[in-house]
Design an enzyme around this catalytic site. Structure first.
Site, short mmCIF file in Angstrom:
data_model
loop_
_atom_site.label_atom_id
_atom_site.label_comp_id
_atom_site.label_asym_id
_atom_site.label_seq_id
_atom_site.Cartn_x
_atom_site.Cartn_y
_atom_site.Cartn_z
CB CYS A 124 18.51 44.20 23.57
SG CYS A 124 18.43 43.11 25.03
CB CYS A 175 22.78 41.38 22.86
SG CYS A 175 21.07 40.99 23.34
CG HIS A 184 19.30 40.56 27.89
ND1 HIS A 184 20.15 40.71 26.82
CD2 HIS A 184 19.47 39.28 28.31
CE1 HIS A 184 20.82 39.60 26.61
NE2 HIS A 184 20.40 38.70 27.51
CD GLU A 212 19.67 45.91 27.01
OE1 GLU A 212 19.51 45.09 27.96
OE2 GLU A 212 20.67 45.90 26.30
#
Length: 155
Positions: free
Chosen positions: A92, A89, A59, A61
């Site tokens: 993260c 999410c 992801h 992040e």
């Protein structure tokens, strides 16, 4: 309360995250981009790479946090701010807590998997200190438009 000067800085950093999100979209990834800022300098950045890397943890992040940690040679990012175009999410959010990021700024809410305000409140867990300060809605329209355009084109 965020000062007008900080609001403008937040917008500028979020525009950088949006450029990364557009790069992700251009690569066929869900358009999410992220930058990490410490003491007024960008020390890390990332964009979604789950599809291209065959990695469910890639992801924006996570990649931005990794980049930042490598940049300063420390996995603790005390005092840093993470900017991301979409609400993080749970995975993260866990990484934000582990890195000790001081502040999170995000654009659009994620109604299905949002770990900050939409579905979960994972950054304010009882007994976990320090909490991450959260500012939401920075460039939310631009973030939402980019996501909607991406998914419309894929249908």
């Amino acid at each position: 309360m965020v000062s007008p000067n900080q609001q403008e800085l937040d917008r500028q950093y979020m525009l950088s995250a949006l450029r990364l999100a557009q790069q992700a979209a251009d690569d066929g990834e869900v358009p999410v981009g992220s930058v990490v800022v410490l003491n007024g300098a960008v020390i890390g950045q990332g964009r979604n790479r789950c599809v291209n890397d065959c990695d469910p943890s890639a992801h924006a992040e996570i990649l931005a946090l990794k980049s930042a940690a490598q940049s300063i040679k420390n996995y603790r990012l005390d005092g840093a701010t993470l900017y991301v175009t979409l609400e993080p999410c749970l995975m993260c959010c866990g990484a934000l807590l582990q890195a000790r990021v001081a502040r999170l700024v995000f654009g659009a809410r994620e109604s299905r998997t949002g770990g900050v305000v939409s579905v979960h409140d994972s950054l304010r867990i009882a007994g976990v200190e320090p909490h991450v300060a959260v500012s939401e809605g920075v460039c939310a329209e631009e973030s939402t438009e980019l996501l909607q355009r991406f998914f419309k084109e894929r249908r």
